[in-house]
Scaffold this active site. Sequence first.
Site, PDB file in Angstrom:
ATOM      1  N   CYS A 138       0.844  -1.195   0.000  1.00 19.89           N
ATOM      2  CA  CYS A 138       0.000   0.000   0.000  1.00 19.89           C
ATOM      3  C   CYS A 138       0.883   1.251   0.000  1.00 19.89           C
ATOM      4  O   CYS A 138       1.688   1.449   0.910  1.00 19.89           O
ATOM      5  CB  CYS A 138      -0.922  -0.005   1.211  1.00 19.89           C
ATOM      6  SG  CYS A 138      -1.999   1.414   1.239  1.00 19.89           S
ATOM      7  N   ASN A 203       0.789  -4.323  -6.371  1.00 20.77           N
ATOM      8  CA  ASN A 203      -0.083  -3.421  -5.630  1.00 20.77           C
ATOM      9  C   ASN A 203      -0.138  -2.125  -6.448  1.00 20.77           C
ATOM     10  O   ASN A 203       0.395  -2.061  -7.554  1.00 20.77           O
ATOM     11  CB  ASN A 203       0.474  -3.202  -4.220  1.00 20.77           C
ATOM     12  CG  ASN A 203      -0.643  -2.828  -3.242  1.00 20.77           C
ATOM     13  OD1 ASN A 203      -1.467  -1.963  -3.553  1.00 20.77           O
ATOM     14  ND2 ASN A 203      -0.673  -3.466  -2.090  1.00 20.77           N
ATOM     15  N   CYS A 379       9.113   1.841 -45.540  1.00 20.75           N
ATOM     16  CA  CYS A 379       8.529   1.271 -44.318  1.00 20.75           C
ATOM     17  C   CYS A 379       9.573   0.484 -43.520  1.00 20.75           C
ATOM     18  O   CYS A 379      10.221  -0.409 -44.040  1.00 20.75           O
ATOM     19  CB  CYS A 379       7.353   0.361 -44.667  1.00 20.75           C
ATOM     20  SG  CYS A 379       6.644  -0.463 -43.235  1.00 20.75           S
ATOM     21  N   CYS A 382       7.501  -0.364 -38.182  1.00 22.19           N
ATOM     22  CA  CYS A 382       7.492   0.008 -36.759  1.00 22.19           C
ATOM     23  C   CYS A 382       6.180  -0.325 -36.074  1.00 22.19           C
ATOM     24  O   CYS A 382       6.111  -0.400 -34.866  1.00 22.19           O
ATOM     25  CB  CYS A 382       7.815   1.480 -36.594  1.00 22.19           C
ATOM     26  SG  CYS A 382       6.476   2.576 -37.103  1.00 22.19           S
ATOM     27  N   CYS A 385       1.405   2.678 -37.513  1.00 19.62           N
ATOM     28  CA  CYS A 385       0.162   2.803 -38.286  1.00 19.62           C
ATOM     29  C   CYS A 385      -0.876   1.792 -37.823  1.00 19.62           C
ATOM     30  O   CYS A 385      -2.058   2.108 -37.721  1.00 19.62           O
ATOM     31  CB  CYS A 385       0.431   2.661 -39.784  1.00 19.62           C
ATOM     32  SG  CYS A 385       1.351   1.179 -40.217  1.00 19.62           S
TER      33      CYS A 385
END
Lengths: 433, 438
Positions: A138, A203, A379, A382, A385
């Site tokens: 916590c 947590n 291209c 990656c 798109c």
Amino acid sequence: MADLTSDFLGIKSPNPFWLASAPPTDKEYNVRRAFEAGWGGVVWKTLGLDPHIVNVNGPRYGAIWGADRRLLGLNNIELITDRPLEVNLQEIKMVKRDYPDRAMVVSLMVPCEEAPWRFILEKVEDTGADAVELNFGCPHGMSERGMGSAVGQVPEYIEMVTRWAKANTRMPVIVKLTPNITDIRKPAAAAKAGGADAVSLINTINSITSVNLDLFAPEPTIDGKGAHGGYCGPAVKPIALNMVAEIARDADLVGLPVSGIGGITTWRDAAEFMALGAGNVQVCTAAMTYGFKIVQEMISGLSEYMDEKGFSSVNEIVGRAVPNCSDWQHLNLNYVAKAKIDQELCIKCGRCYAACEDTSHQAIAMSDDRVFSVKDDECVACNLCVNVCPVEDCITMEAMTPGQTDPRTGRVVEPDYANWTTHPNNPAAEAAE
Amino acid sequence: MADQLSAGIVAGRLSPEELEANFADLHPRLSDHEALVASDRCYFCHDAPCITACPTDIDIPLFIRQIATGTPEAAAKTILSQNILGGMCARVCPTETLCEEACVREAAEGKPVKIGQLQRYATDTLMAAGIHPFSRAAPTGRRIAVVGAGPAGLACAHRLAMKGHDVDILDAREKPGGLNEFGIAAYKTVDGFAQAEVDWLMQIGGITWKPGQMLGRDVTLEALKGAYDAVFLGLGLAGVNALGVEGDDRKGVLDAVDFIADLRQGDLSGLSVGRDVVVIGGGMTAVDAAVQAKLLGALNVTLVYRRSRARMNASVFEQDLAASKGVRIICNAQPVAVHGNGAVREIEFAYVDDDLKETGETVRLAADQVFRAIGQSLEFDGLAMDGRKIAVTGAGRTSMDGVWAGGDCAAGGDDLTVTAVAEGRDAAEDIHATLGAG
Ligand SMILES: Cc1cc2nc3c(=O)[nH]c(=O)nc-3n(C[C@H](O)[C@H](O)[C@H](O)COP(=O)(O)OP(=O)(O)OC[C@H]3O[C@@H](n4cnc5c(N)ncnc54)[C@H](O)[C@@H]3O)c2cc1C
Ligand SMILES: Cc1cc2nc3c(=O)[nH]c(=O)nc-3n(C[C@H](O)[C@H](O)[C@H](O)COP(=O)(O)O)c2cc1C
Ligand code: SF4
């Protein structure tokens, strides 16, 4: 219908879906409803010593939303149970008696001395609970008092308290870890060294979700002031998944059972945690968002998936993706892919174009009549798109086959695997023999 | 007391409560929640097709993002800087054939983002706050006459005033607004919005309203040219085409635009309407007359168009609206005679194919009221014409130096409010550039 029975540390439950220690498991009324709805087990809301703590009397939660106000991230400043210890213990005993087939784990947080741990562990043992979970996670309020993440951030304390717990109970001990550290393997190793039977993670994450721009105070705001809280919900899932995988992949931690927590909302999320090594999962925010009924979708979804895959036990999923969880340096640099746009599915929004043209590799062409197509010679695959496209499966990544020439580099795609460790551009490359 | 069955042209067919319900706002303003949900659906497209589809080129993705992020007044400014009558356009634009038709979510799911309604949400929010977000540039000392206070004239005047010029708006009518005030269907612009919008627009300053000034009657183009540095004509189409058939002049045969103007100006319960109404035409005016006749309490309303349904100028949305209100639409029939004894009793149509060739068969419809809605025309000469409209080149330049024209009276573009606004605005920019150069 696949068999979803789960056995975690010898604790049996009809399915691997437990409710995490939080408001859904705060009291008898909630837990009975959860079991009626079909949850396999619960980790009871964290118990502490009397006099019980108090909560704020103003808002406890802040949130981040996506489209349609879908809750993506939740932040809270709630503390541990705010009811007397005896009341909780009585209720735990009665519920466990009535639901012997469900997992009943009790979360605990008391000061960092052995006596209070011995005291409370004895009491919990009397309830017939199946296990305890030590809340070292916590991150707000309790940590200011030297408990919760104040312990979880110091491996020596984790080991020490875990040892006390193991020395003072026959019950299995699960150690719940905080993500507010730099390397999750250190606290996990400390728990293991102290004799923990398992770790559970994550947590909540230290967070401020938003700032009220009229009051100039963090939300949620209590009388003009706000405090950081703990972040959870779908937004934290990627962080939690990585931490679970770090533990599963660590040579020294191999075999340490993990209960996966953090943003689990659907059967698929649960299966992903299990594939990365979690023996079961715990859920909080999804239940708090949609109610207990979501477990029905989790049960039917996991079952259908297992039937499809021909898995006869949930254990067949556990850890199945761990061997494929690699490091960057071992990824195959000879693997070449290209984005491909399905013109039938394309709705011509042009988001791929804006993303690639403005921020990436200028690899998407746009015609006067809004036809978008990938320039294979630019291209780099990656995936941006694909990620910004609003239509599922409209843009896909197509692997090139060995022997083809990559129009971007002019190089022939090699059939063999080769990674960075042997790459000529790597100054530290080991020369291939 | 009259009711729906009463014969002839009478008032009070419906109770005031029924009339109020019938003429209520067609698409009321979205609530804050509805606006957030609707704005979340916008994909913020690159070079968005909706912008291209809007005749005034409003940056739609930007204004929707501004709504989504809780700044509807900034959204309104984005809208109004392109289209000063963005509030009216949000109510009257046939969005289903403009921005919303182009929305990629129309392609994706057949459900476009509610652009028109979001536009109204933004502009209503700003106007309710009493904000006029534009101010005038330093005075230029130039004076410009704008003739016609419809959307074209108002947009032109506002843009000129913003640039620092002094503008006089002359109009034959006593009230400004053009068809915003006298033409648009009542349920599209309730609660006196047209006048409120003009008042709001005038807050820019520098615009003088000159009512009751009719070009050709009270003032000539020559005189205006002499007195002002430039003249803009936004005359609309004041004339109405005749049916040109036997009996066209019988009692009960009226112009739809006059009926609609009365509707917009008068008290609905005092307004007379026939029991059996026939509207002739296939455009927005025909649909509006038919629908509003029905809403006033006419028992039978039939809209008769001479070509096929697909060729109607009224959009599919308008046609569906008419059908949903109980208007019967007959296509491929053209009027040949109006029968009756003094007043109209029946109207006779010949069935025709799409090339208007008669099939040889005719049909007669009972009618105690007939509305002509077969097009309006320009009542003006003195400039070179292109067909029945004023010929223009570039941004509204007419054949006469120093005289610009835009809106319905100028050739080119659809006869729509938004097109009139775009043409008025662009002419203003051109006038400003020309005066600056001179
Ligand atoms: C019944 C009807 C319903 C319509 N519904 C829609 C709709 O829902 N959506 C939509 O986009 N479009 C609609 N339209 C079309 C739209 O109203 C027009 O395209 C638009 O109003 C044209 O603007 P304007 O400024 O060119 O002309 P107008 O609005 O016609 O304004 C011309 C002004 O010039 C004045 N004037 C005319 N002659 C003279 C003169 N000689 N001297 C001085 N003043 C003069 C007139 O009094 C008038 O005020 C509708 C049209 C009609 C008739
Ligand atoms: C693809 C990618 C590459 C990044 N590379 C770097 C980097 O090289 N150096 C750096 O300091 N931060 C890097 N960042 C982090 C960003 O600067 C930023 O801190 C982070 O994305 C959080 O901001 P945001 O989520 O609001 O975009 C990168 C982020 C992305 C998405
Ligand atoms: S994968 Fe990357 S580089 Fe290739 S087209 Fe898509 S965005 Fe551009």
